[in-house]
Scaffold this motif. Sequence first.
Motif, PDB file in Angstrom:
ATOM      1  N   THR A   3     -60.234 -20.504  13.910  1.00 60.09           N
ATOM      2  CA  THR A   3     -60.786 -21.334  14.990  1.00 60.09           C
ATOM      3  C   THR A   3     -62.262 -21.610  14.771  1.00 60.09           C
ATOM      4  O   THR A   3     -62.751 -22.718  15.046  1.00 60.09           O
ATOM      5  CB  THR A   3     -60.562 -20.636  16.334  1.00 60.09           C
ATOM      6  OG1 THR A   3     -59.178 -20.356  16.490  1.00 60.09           O
ATOM      7  CG2 THR A   3     -61.024 -21.516  17.483  1.00 60.09           C
ATOM      8  N   GLU A   4     -62.972 -20.601  14.264  1.00 57.09           N
ATOM      9  CA  GLU A   4     -64.395 -20.798  13.992  1.00 57.09           C
ATOM     10  C   GLU A   4     -64.595 -21.848  12.904  1.00 57.09           C
ATOM     11  O   GLU A   4     -65.477 -22.724  12.996  1.00 57.09           O
ATOM     12  CB  GLU A   4     -65.014 -19.464  13.574  1.00 57.09           C
ATOM     13  CG  GLU A   4     -66.522 -19.519  13.372  1.00 57.09           C
ATOM     14  CD  GLU A   4     -67.273 -19.759  14.662  1.00 57.09           C
ATOM     15  OE1 GLU A   4     -68.427 -20.216  14.588  1.00 57.09           O
ATOM     16  OE2 GLU A   4     -66.696 -19.481  15.748  1.00 57.09           O
ATOM     17  N   ALA A  33     -59.241 -16.147  15.168  1.00 57.94           N
ATOM     18  CA  ALA A  33     -60.627 -16.414  15.561  1.00 57.94           C
ATOM     19  C   ALA A  33     -61.420 -16.992  14.398  1.00 57.94           C
ATOM     20  O   ALA A  33     -62.207 -17.934  14.571  1.00 57.94           O
ATOM     21  CB  ALA A  33     -61.276 -15.129  16.066  1.00 57.94           C
ATOM     22  N   ARG A  34     -61.191 -16.414  13.179  1.00 59.13           N
ATOM     23  CA  ARG A  34     -61.904 -16.965  12.007  1.00 59.13           C
ATOM     24  C   ARG A  34     -61.459 -18.404  11.744  1.00 59.13           C
ATOM     25  O   ARG A  34     -62.287 -19.282  11.443  1.00 59.13           O
ATOM     26  CB  ARG A  34     -61.634 -16.098  10.781  1.00 59.13           C
ATOM     27  CG  ARG A  34     -62.201 -14.687  10.888  1.00 59.13           C
ATOM     28  CD  ARG A  34     -62.101 -13.974   9.554  1.00 59.13           C
ATOM     29  NE  ARG A  34     -62.496 -12.560   9.663  1.00 59.13           N
ATOM     30  CZ  ARG A  34     -61.662 -11.557   9.832  1.00 59.13           C
ATOM     31  NH1 ARG A  34     -60.348 -11.790   9.909  1.00 59.13           N
ATOM     32  NH2 ARG A  34     -62.115 -10.317   9.924  1.00 59.13           N
ATOM     33  N   GLN A  77     -67.542 -29.768  14.655  1.00 54.25           N
ATOM     34  CA  GLN A  77     -68.953 -30.062  14.884  1.00 54.25           C
ATOM     35  C   GLN A  77     -69.483 -31.055  13.859  1.00 54.25           C
ATOM     36  O   GLN A  77     -70.244 -31.977  14.199  1.00 54.25           O
ATOM     37  CB  GLN A  77     -69.750 -28.766  14.830  1.00 54.25           C
ATOM     38  CG  GLN A  77     -69.571 -27.869  16.060  1.00 54.25           C
ATOM     39  CD  GLN A  77     -70.400 -26.605  15.977  1.00 54.25           C
ATOM     40  OE1 GLN A  77     -70.967 -26.295  14.926  1.00 54.25           O
ATOM     41  NE2 GLN A  77     -70.472 -25.871  17.073  1.00 54.25           N
ATOM     42  N   ARG A  93     -63.852 -25.114  14.401  1.00 54.57           N
ATOM     43  CA  ARG A  93     -64.952 -25.525  15.279  1.00 54.57           C
ATOM     44  C   ARG A  93     -66.118 -26.076  14.472  1.00 54.57           C
ATOM     45  O   ARG A  93     -66.748 -27.086  14.845  1.00 54.57           O
ATOM     46  CB  ARG A  93     -65.407 -24.338  16.115  1.00 54.57           C
ATOM     47  CG  ARG A  93     -66.423 -24.678  17.196  1.00 54.57           C
ATOM     48  CD  ARG A  93     -66.778 -23.447  18.007  1.00 54.57           C
ATOM     49  NE  ARG A  93     -67.489 -22.488  17.185  1.00 54.57           N
ATOM     50  CZ  ARG A  93     -68.806 -22.508  16.955  1.00 54.57           C
ATOM     51  NH1 ARG A  93     -69.540 -23.467  17.501  1.00 54.57           N
ATOM     52  NH2 ARG A  93     -69.375 -21.599  16.216  1.00 54.57           N
ATOM     53  N   ALA A  94     -66.417 -25.411  13.335  1.00 62.13           N
ATOM     54  CA  ALA A  94     -67.485 -25.921  12.480  1.00 62.13           C
ATOM     55  C   ALA A  94     -67.144 -27.312  11.944  1.00 62.13           C
ATOM     56  O   ALA A  94     -67.999 -28.219  11.908  1.00 62.13           O
ATOM     57  CB  ALA A  94     -67.738 -24.953  11.328  1.00 62.13           C
TER      58      ALA A  94
END
Length: 386
Positions: free
Chosen positions: A153-154, A150-151, A161, A157-158
């Motif tokens: 992926t975060e 999850a970290r 973005q 994702r950043a």
Amino acid sequence: MSGSQEVPAAAAAYAAALREVVDGFRAVGGTQKKLAEALHVSPAALSRYLSGERIASYEFLRDLRVFLDGQGLLWDLDTGELLDALCGQAHAASGSPAVQLVQIREELARLRQGRQEQRQAKQIADVRLAVLEAQVRELSGQLAQALHHARTTEGARALLQEQVHAQDENLRHAQDYIHQIEAELSAQREQARALQVEVGVLRKQNQQLVAEQSHTVSGVSTQATSFDATLAARAARQAAEAADQTPTPQEPAPRRPEPGGEPTAPQRPRPPDRVPIGEIRPGRDTLAFLVLAAAVWTAGAVFAAGIRADPGPSVWKLILAAVLALLVAAVSWFGHLSVMEKYERGLDNGAVFTVPALLVVGVVVPLLRDANDPVSRWFADAVGLL
């Protein structure tokens, strides 16, 4: 117990509960005799159990339960607990020491069995607890991996973005550039329309120029046909002038012999030098003039075909074609002068400007007549102007 004695209330309640269970077996087609055989008791003993004259033991209840389970007649937990409680109460209410002793033994056996079952249950519970702990550890590892993923992926994702934001900025810049290009294209279209108008005006002016110089074209077209006769006449005139200018040989006067000597032989006159008539060849010179004139005319017509082409060639190609046409004209001009010098040492202005006039006519006439000859179009296509 005798049949005349009164059945105690506890034993009567216990017997009534047993009859209710047996009645359920009879309702599905069973008989009391079949039940007694299955439970390994006599039908009379079974009848006494059901009437309350005798108190059925815990072992009888266990066998009854096993048999009914095999027949598909399961009683619920409340019924089992009720029968066990009524059995205990009936044995306790009995005044017989033997019955009470049997009841105490059965209670002890039940306790031992319960304790053993508790131990087995504890072992099973320990095994299940170990399995659950292993599952908890595995789930904890999976949870840690899931948190790490999850970290990650975060972070991805950043990053995505940021990339999307950068792409949006690039897209906005591209849109602004497209708008700028469209504005420039619109301006170039307006310039192209203005140039088309100017080209139309130039074509009209060229047509007027051709109309004014029509007499010049007719004179040039007749010049090539009469050039052979002109060359022949000039060659004959130059040969006559050379014959007139050559001194005629005169016979010398006879010399007197010197005294005391022999008479000298008379000297013969030296023949005059021959005029280089072999260099003047009217047929070959006429052919050379026609070839040079055709080359100049073709160069002008090729340049005119490139101008009239739609869509036409690029500007640098037209400039290159113009330079080549001028080179052909210069070579033809020098060839023309070398041919004409054989006949006239002093050249007039008409002979000097014949080749430039042919070049101008070769360019102007196709433009104004709006026609192309096949040879010019072939040469224009070969050099890449079409």
